[in-house]
Scaffold this active site. Structure first.
Site, short mmCIF file in Angstrom:
data_model
loop_
_atom_site.label_atom_id
_atom_site.label_comp_id
_atom_site.label_asym_id
_atom_site.label_seq_id
_atom_site.Cartn_x
_atom_site.Cartn_y
_atom_site.Cartn_z
N TYR A 150 0.87 -1.18 0.00
CA TYR A 150 0.00 0.00 0.00
C TYR A 150 0.90 1.23 0.00
O TYR A 150 1.80 1.34 0.82
CB TYR A 150 -0.88 -0.01 1.25
CG TYR A 150 -1.82 1.18 1.35
CD1 TYR A 150 -2.94 1.28 0.54
CD2 TYR A 150 -1.58 2.19 2.29
CE1 TYR A 150 -3.80 2.36 0.65
CE2 TYR A 150 -2.43 3.27 2.41
CZ TYR A 150 -3.55 3.35 1.59
OH TYR A 150 -4.40 4.42 1.70
N ASP A 245 9.50 2.64 -0.32
CA ASP A 245 8.49 3.33 0.47
C ASP A 245 8.77 2.99 1.94
O ASP A 245 8.40 1.92 2.43
CB ASP A 245 7.09 2.86 0.05
CG ASP A 245 6.00 3.56 0.84
OD1 ASP A 245 6.33 4.24 1.83
OD2 ASP A 245 4.82 3.44 0.47
N LYS A 273 5.01 9.17 8.86
CA LYS A 273 4.88 8.61 10.21
C LYS A 273 5.92 9.15 11.21
O LYS A 273 5.76 10.25 11.71
CB LYS A 273 4.87 7.09 10.15
CG LYS A 273 3.70 6.57 9.27
CD LYS A 273 3.35 5.16 9.55
CE LYS A 273 2.37 4.59 8.54
NZ LYS A 273 0.97 4.70 8.91
#
Ligand code: HOZ
Length: 434
Positions: A150, A245, A273
């Site tokens: 994702y 990623d 994050k």
């Protein structure tokens, strides 16, 4: 301490009903609605260290940590002080502030392949921009992603995506025209031959390969030995951009992320994050040769009103400074405590005769209700999600807050204690026996 059994839900249920009348599903991010696991989602009102409290005053040991950012725990004093000090000077200017270069310096110090970094406001923006940049750099159209990975919810990336898309069993997303995903090639993860085949089929047309070096969005699924090396070699040979990623793994698996852990240098890295310390942030970076294509230096356009927001920068700086200064202590401790937790629960499952396997890299992990091994989306999808839901609800009632989906990684942080871990294993023993 968390209560051992059964929780009150009246207030959370009332808040959920209220939210549902105004917000789709009552949530601003789908997995939070607990559709995959059932039960009442607790409405969180407070967090401290590794624990959180809900509106009914239930206390939980938290293994979500805001889905990764809170590696230092909730309401960490130095992070709070830093945010408060920044807020006192104003919350946003839409103009440059000194803290942007301070955070950039910390990020670049940890990721040697990066010479420049651009801050955005979410991981979705980071990956979407990195892909646009890879296309600008290579002047090619196709992108390769992997099933179950994702990379945020940009149109072109909602193809065989993990996370909430996998949790809800949505094949792609409504509202994405076929034409928008015609250049997205989704391949099975951990399959080098599939990548070779794609490069053969789309000769000189693949702009980039984007990958979570340790997948967190179909549950935790590590790359097989040498898989990332193979991706590096193939992309180099084909002059295609390799994008790691590291929104989840950056500053979590090591100070320098998965690329430090596995000693592989991608061309571009995306982050989010932890670098925002719990405030909204994302980033993408790489060598100047590529990054200098970003406007205003070059023709690849990307912008944002809240990009480089001073509060997010302050939280990120405080978090990264602690991780940098305490890395010799923090990362080995995360490894040891996570190992104890994950193995302890796995042993309880074995004792209870439950079909179960686990994946863990550092402080990222998933307990799969599957025979395993789970190495890609097809094997992850064999999980017994009903059994997971039961386990999840029993754990929640015992004061243990896990991701409400079989297909989301759980996270342990620096604030977790031996006692938290022992209590979690004890709760899991009971839940699995049931
Ligand atoms: N799907 C997100 C994590 N992979 C969840 C984000 C959230 O609900 O906050």
């Amino acid at each position: 301490m968390p209560s051992t059994m059964s929780r009150k839900v009246e207030q959370s249920r009332r808040l959920q009903q209220r939210a549902e009348s105004m917000i789709p599903g009552g949530v601003n991010s789908p997995v939070r609605a607990f559709r995959a696991v059932g039960g009442d989602p607790p409405f969180i009102v407070r967090g401290k260290g590794s624990h959180i409290w809900d509106a009914d005053e239930n206390e939980f040991i938290d293994y979500i940590g805001s889905w990764g950012p809170l590696i230092l725990g909730h309401a960490e004093p130095s992070v709070l002080d830093s945010i408060l000090a920044a807020a006192c000077n104003g919350t946003s200017f839409g103009a440059s502030t000194p803290s942007e270069a301070d955070l950039a310096e910390l990020v670049l110090s940890a990721f040697p392949h990066m010479q420049k970094v651009r801050f955005v406001s979410s991981g979705t923006e980071a990956t979407m921009s990195a892909i646009r940049l890879a296309r600008a750099y290579t002047k090619r159209k196709y992108i390769v992603k992997f099933e179950g990975c994702y990379h945020g919810h940009a149109d072109a990336l909602l193809v065989k995506a993990g996370s909430g898309v996998a949790t809800l069993g949505i094949p792609g997303s409504a509202g994405v025209p076929e034409e928008f995903i015609q250049f997205t090639v989704a391949l099975p993860f951990n399959d080098v031959q599939a990548v070779e085949h794609a490069f053969h089929k789309f000769k000189h047309q693949i702009a980039c390969v984007i990958v979570e070096p340790v997948v967190g969005n179909m549950g935790c699924v590590p790359a097989a030995d040498d898989y990332l090396v193979a991706l590096r070699l193939i992309t180099e040979r084909e002059r295609s951009v390799l994008i790691f990623d590291e929104v989840m793994t950056g500053f979590r698996l090591a100070f320098g992320g998965a690329q430090e852990l596995y000693n592989i240098r991608p061309d571009l890295t995306t982050m989010g994050k932890i670098i925002g310390g719990g405030l909204p942030v994302g980033a993408y970076g790489g060598p100047s040769e590529i990054m200098d294509l970003v406007a205003p230096l070059g023709p690849m356009y990307q912008a944002g009103t809240l990009s480089g927001n001073p509060l997010a920068m302050a939280a990120g700086i405080a978090t990264l400074k602690q991780l940098r200064d305490r890395k010799q202590e923090i990362y080995p401790r995360l490894e040891a405590l996570s190992g104890k937790l994950v193995d302890g629960v796995a042993a309880a499952a074995k004792e209870a005769g439950v079909e179960f396997c686990h994946n863990r890299v550092g402080s990222m992990f998933t307990w799969f209700f599957a025979q395993g091994p789970v190495t890609d989306w097809d094997s992850a999808a064999k999980s017994n999600t009903e059994a997971f839901g039961k386990f999840f609800r029993t754990m929640l009632d015992s004061g243990i807050y896990l991701p409400p989906s079989q297909y989301e990684a759980a996270f342990l942080g620096a604030a977790h204690t031996e006692q938290d871990v022992e209590q979690t294993i004890a709760a899991a023993k009971q839940a699995l026996r049931r």
